[in-house]
Design an enzyme around this catalytic site. Structure first.
Site, PDB file in Angstrom:
ATOM      1  N   GLY A  46      17.222   8.478 -23.943  1.00 58.49           N
ATOM      2  CA  GLY A  46      16.985   8.644 -25.363  1.00 58.49           C
ATOM      3  C   GLY A  46      16.553   7.338 -25.994  1.00 58.49           C
ATOM      4  CD  GLN A  51      17.459   2.309 -28.958  1.00 55.90           C
ATOM      5  OE1 GLN A  51      17.274   3.514 -28.921  1.00 55.90           O
ATOM      6  NE2 GLN A  51      18.039   1.657 -27.967  1.00 55.90           N
ATOM      7  CB  CYS A  88      22.601   1.104 -25.724  1.00 55.32           C
ATOM      8  SG  CYS A  88      21.427   1.044 -27.083  1.00 55.32           S
ATOM      9  CG  LEU A  89      16.931   2.175 -23.031  1.00 58.51           C
ATOM     10  CD1 LEU A  89      15.647   2.901 -23.412  1.00 58.51           C
ATOM     11  CD2 LEU A  89      16.872   1.726 -21.579  1.00 58.51           C
TER      12      LEU A  89
HETATM   13 ZN    ZN Z   1      21.142   3.090 -27.896  1.00 62.13          ZN
END
Ligand code: ZN
Length: 181
Positions: A46, A51, A88-89
């Site tokens: 996701g 981001q 998380c990326l």
């Molecule tokens: Zn994230």
């Protein structure tokens, strides 16, 4: 389409609240396609627009059954509880357990501007909660417990393991261990 730069968790843009998308024009469509490219390129399940540095209420995800896009998502109802490991990326190699609802009901718009209603559970519910948190400047780090940083060896082993799982049975539901959002 292009791969965009993923902002890391020290970047203050990730702490800002994203704005609603007023109209779904070519620029928004291009952003959505870039977000999907960027998510796939980084092996994420996701991604939220902040981001990639865009404070717009857009999330994309793919839990193994194709790309999903939600514009202006609103969680209208939650029930139950599940506690799973998340990553998380924007926080590479950091993992921790987060308590999330077991089921969420979401209203949003798709890329064609059509209103959609989704009832999500399991990994899909987790991803939607994780990504919509990003739209409000909230990171999983704020909610996670038992946080740890995985070593490069552990990351490589987890990737190998998930490849094996996928090839063993591509229809088998993917585990959400070590999936980064
Ligand atoms: Zn994230």
């Amino acid at each position: 389409m292009a791969i965009r730069n993923i902002r890391k968790d020290t970047d203050e843009i990730l702490r800002k609240k994203s704005r609603e998308v007023k109209s779904i024009d070519n620029k928004i469509r291009e952003l959505v396609l870039d977000m999907l490219d960027t998510m796939y390129k980084n092996d994420g399940v996701g991604l939220a627009a902040p981001q990639v540095g865009m404070l717009k209420r857009i999330i994309v995800y793919d839990i193994g059954d194709g790309p999903k896009v939600m514009i202006n998502p609103v969680i209208t109802k939650c029930s139950g509880k599940q506690s799973e490991e998340e990553g998380c990326l924007s926080s590479p190699n950091v993992f921790g357990i987060v308590d999330r609802p077991a089921v969420v009901h979401v209203k949003a718009f798709d890329i064609d501007g059509k209103e959609i209603s989704v009832k999500a559970k399991e990994l899909e519910a987790i991803v939607i909660c994780h990504e919509t948190d990003h739209l409000d400047g909230v990171l999983f780090l704020d909610k996670a417990y038992n946080l740890y940083t995985a070593t490069p060896e552990e990351i490589a082993a987890a990737k190998e393991e998930s490849k094996k799982e996928v090839s063993k049975n591509s229809r088998k539901k993917k585990t959400n261990k070590r999936k980064t959002k």
